[in-house]
Design a protein around this motif. Structure first.
Motif, PDB file in Angstrom:
ATOM      1  N   TYR A  31       0.841  -1.204   0.000  1.00 55.27           N
ATOM      2  CA  TYR A  31       0.000   0.000   0.000  1.00 55.27           C
ATOM      3  C   TYR A  31       0.875   1.253   0.000  1.00 55.27           C
ATOM      4  O   TYR A  31       0.740   2.120  -0.853  1.00 55.27           O
ATOM      5  N   ALA A  32       1.763   1.370   0.956  1.00 64.41           N
ATOM      6  CA  ALA A  32       2.645   2.544   1.042  1.00 64.41           C
ATOM      7  C   ALA A  32       3.813   2.228   1.955  1.00 64.41           C
ATOM      8  O   ALA A  32       3.734   1.353   2.817  1.00 64.41           O
ATOM      9  N   THR A  51       4.784   5.298  -2.771  1.00 68.60           N
ATOM     10  CA  THR A  51       3.636   4.457  -3.086  1.00 68.60           C
ATOM     11  C   THR A  51       3.791   3.652  -4.373  1.00 68.60           C
ATOM     12  O   THR A  51       3.106   2.649  -4.543  1.00 68.60           O
ATOM     13  N   GLY A  93       2.757  -0.129   5.027  1.00 72.96           N
ATOM     14  CA  GLY A  93       1.318  -0.306   5.064  1.00 72.96           C
ATOM     15  C   GLY A  93       0.893  -1.259   3.955  1.00 72.96           C
ATOM     16  O   GLY A  93       1.462  -1.233   2.863  1.00 72.96           O
ATOM     17  N   ARG A  94      -0.094  -2.097   4.250  1.00 71.03           N
ATOM     18  CA  ARG A  94      -0.558  -3.089   3.278  1.00 71.03           C
ATOM     19  C   ARG A  94      -2.058  -2.943   3.060  1.00 71.03           C
ATOM     20  O   ARG A  94      -2.758  -2.286   3.826  1.00 71.03           O
ATOM     21  N   THR A  95      -2.529  -3.607   2.011  1.00 68.80           N
ATOM     22  CA  THR A  95      -3.943  -3.518   1.668  1.00 68.80           C
ATOM     23  C   THR A  95      -4.721  -4.760   2.094  1.00 68.80           C
ATOM     24  O   THR A  95      -5.865  -4.899   1.753  1.00 68.80           O
ATOM     25  N   TYR A  99      -5.427  -1.868   8.503  1.00 64.42           N
ATOM     26  CA  TYR A  99      -5.093  -0.465   8.310  1.00 64.42           C
ATOM     27  C   TYR A  99      -3.774  -0.091   8.987  1.00 64.42           C
ATOM     28  O   TYR A  99      -3.362   1.052   8.950  1.00 64.42           O
ATOM     29  N   TYR A 101       0.172   0.307  10.084  1.00 65.61           N
ATOM     30  CA  TYR A 101       1.519   0.443   9.557  1.00 65.61           C
ATOM     31  C   TYR A 101       2.434  -0.301  10.525  1.00 65.61           C
ATOM     32  O   TYR A 101       2.315  -0.129  11.740  1.00 65.61           O
TER      33      TYR A 101
ATOM     34  N   PHE B  33      -4.001   7.360  14.389  1.00 62.02           N
ATOM     35  CA  PHE B  33      -3.391   6.100  14.828  1.00 62.02           C
ATOM     36  C   PHE B  33      -2.954   6.241  16.281  1.00 62.02           C
ATOM     37  O   PHE B  33      -2.475   7.298  16.691  1.00 62.02           O
ATOM     38  N   TYR B  35      -0.182   4.271  18.859  1.00 70.01           N
ATOM     39  CA  TYR B  35       0.933   3.332  18.897  1.00 70.01           C
ATOM     40  C   TYR B  35       1.436   3.210  20.337  1.00 70.01           C
ATOM     41  O   TYR B  35       1.322   4.136  21.140  1.00 70.01           O
ATOM     42  N   PHE B  45       1.755  -0.635  16.403  1.00 69.14           N
ATOM     43  CA  PHE B  45       0.375  -0.252  16.128  1.00 69.14           C
ATOM     44  C   PHE B  45      -0.582  -0.783  17.188  1.00 69.14           C
ATOM     45  O   PHE B  45      -0.512  -1.944  17.598  1.00 69.14           O
ATOM     46  N   TYR B  48      -6.619   2.143  14.760  1.00 67.43           N
ATOM     47  CA  TYR B  48      -6.751   3.139  13.695  1.00 67.43           C
ATOM     48  C   TYR B  48      -8.192   3.631  13.591  1.00 67.43           C
ATOM     49  O   TYR B  48      -9.134   2.831  13.623  1.00 67.43           O
ATOM     50  N   LEU B  55     -11.636   1.513  12.560  1.00 67.03           N
ATOM     51  CA  LEU B  55     -11.608   0.514  11.496  1.00 67.03           C
ATOM     52  C   LEU B  55     -10.673  -0.651  11.786  1.00 67.03           C
ATOM     53  O   LEU B  55     -10.776  -1.699  11.152  1.00 67.03           O
ATOM     54  N   ASP B  56      -9.754  -0.463  12.702  1.00 66.68           N
ATOM     55  CA  ASP B  56      -8.797  -1.532  12.989  1.00 66.68           C
ATOM     56  C   ASP B  56      -8.372  -1.399  14.442  1.00 66.68           C
ATOM     57  O   ASP B  56      -7.830  -0.378  14.832  1.00 66.68           O
ATOM     58  N   ARG B  98      -5.034   7.717   5.153  1.00 66.22           N
ATOM     59  CA  ARG B  98      -4.177   6.615   5.596  1.00 66.22           C
ATOM     60  C   ARG B  98      -2.863   6.557   4.827  1.00 66.22           C
ATOM     61  O   ARG B  98      -1.842   6.136   5.367  1.00 66.22           O
ATOM     62  N   GLN B  99      -2.862   6.986   3.581  1.00 70.97           N
ATOM     63  CA  GLN B  99      -1.663   6.837   2.767  1.00 70.97           C
ATOM     64  C   GLN B  99      -0.614   7.920   3.062  1.00 70.97           C
ATOM     65  O   GLN B  99       0.569   7.714   2.866  1.00 70.97           O
ATOM     66  N   GLN B 102       2.345  10.538   8.524  1.00 73.48           N
ATOM     67  CA  GLN B 102       1.736  10.694   9.831  1.00 73.48           C
ATOM     68  C   GLN B 102       2.484  11.756  10.616  1.00 73.48           C
ATOM     69  O   GLN B 102       3.714  11.816  10.593  1.00 73.48           O
TER      70      GLN B 102
END
Lengths: 113, 113
Positions: A31-32, A51, A93-95, A99, A101, B33, B35, B45, B48, B55-56, B98-99, B102
């Motif tokens: 993802y990033a 990215t 970060g992954r998809t 969510y 990192y 986020f 941490y 992490f 989120y 969401l997470d 998210r991308q 931060q």
């Protein structure tokens, strides 16, 4: 690779030397990839957000490259200065339904005057 | 403009006490986020938020940890019945999405005695 790994763990260089470190991350569901600079007693500060495969980013004497297919990124510092001394963190970060990192443990750089 | 702020900066709690840690993100930042950071390690992490939606929460270590962001801005991380292993620095970070990079707050150092 499932975790984020950084190497070397620490590095001492002389002022004026150029140096580079590696961040390895899971290549699947990319993802990033973020790079942060972290000084003692401070919070991490963002350097780059990467990215796209083949991305190259530059900020002053610091640059970074990204290979998402093989899961690695390099950070380069040209002509290191004492003020570059810090820990350099990467975060992946992954998809894949998460969510989060995941941060590596960092490369601690000490530039000797 | 104002960065991410966290309060308190330091908290000492007796084992078994409940604590609440506050994060004020940068205005307009959608992503938030939390941490946990152990000494000498990269941030790990916890959870989120995208606006007010959590969401997470896959990183929360136990059901003693609870986080909320009811109006999509300020967030609170609550730890019930604190244990010694909860001693750490708790970092909050916000980003446009998210991308993006931060922005980290200064952290809350929690010590459980």
């Amino acid at each position: 690779i499932l975790n984020v790994e950084q190497s070397p763990q620490s590095l001492h260089v002389q002022e004026g030397d150029s140096t580079n470190f590696t961040c390895s991350f899971p290549s699947s569901n990319f993802y990033a990839l973020h790079w942060y600079r972290w000084e003692t007693a401070k919070s991490p500060e963002a350097l780059f957000v990467m990215t796209l495969n083949g991305d190259e980013k530059k900020k002053g004497r610091i640059s970074a490259t990204l290979n998402t297919k093989e899961g690695y990124s390099y950070l380069y510092i040209k002509g290191s200065q004492p003020e570059d001394s810090a820990t350099y963190l990467c975060a992946s970060g992954r998809t894949s339904g998460t969510y989060k990192y995941i941060f590596g443990t960092g490369t601690r750089l000490k530039v000797l005057a | 403009g104002a960065g991410v702020s966290q309060s308190p900066r330091y908290k000492v709690a007796k084992r078994g006490q409940d604590v609440a840690l506050r994060c004020d993100p940068i205005s307009g930042h959608v992503s938030l986020f939390w941490y946990q950071q152990a000494l000498g390690q990269g941030p790990e992490f916890l959870t989120y938020f995208q606006n007010e939606a959590q969401l997470d929460k896959s990183g929360l270590p136990s059901d003693r940890f609870f986080a909320e962001r009811p109006e999509g801005s300020v967030s609170t991380l609550k730890i019930q019945r604190t244990q010694q292993e909860d001693s750490a620095v708790y970092l909050c970070a916000s980003s446009l999405s998210r991308q993006y990079e931060q922005y980290f707050g200064p952290g809350t150092r929690l010590t459980v005695t």
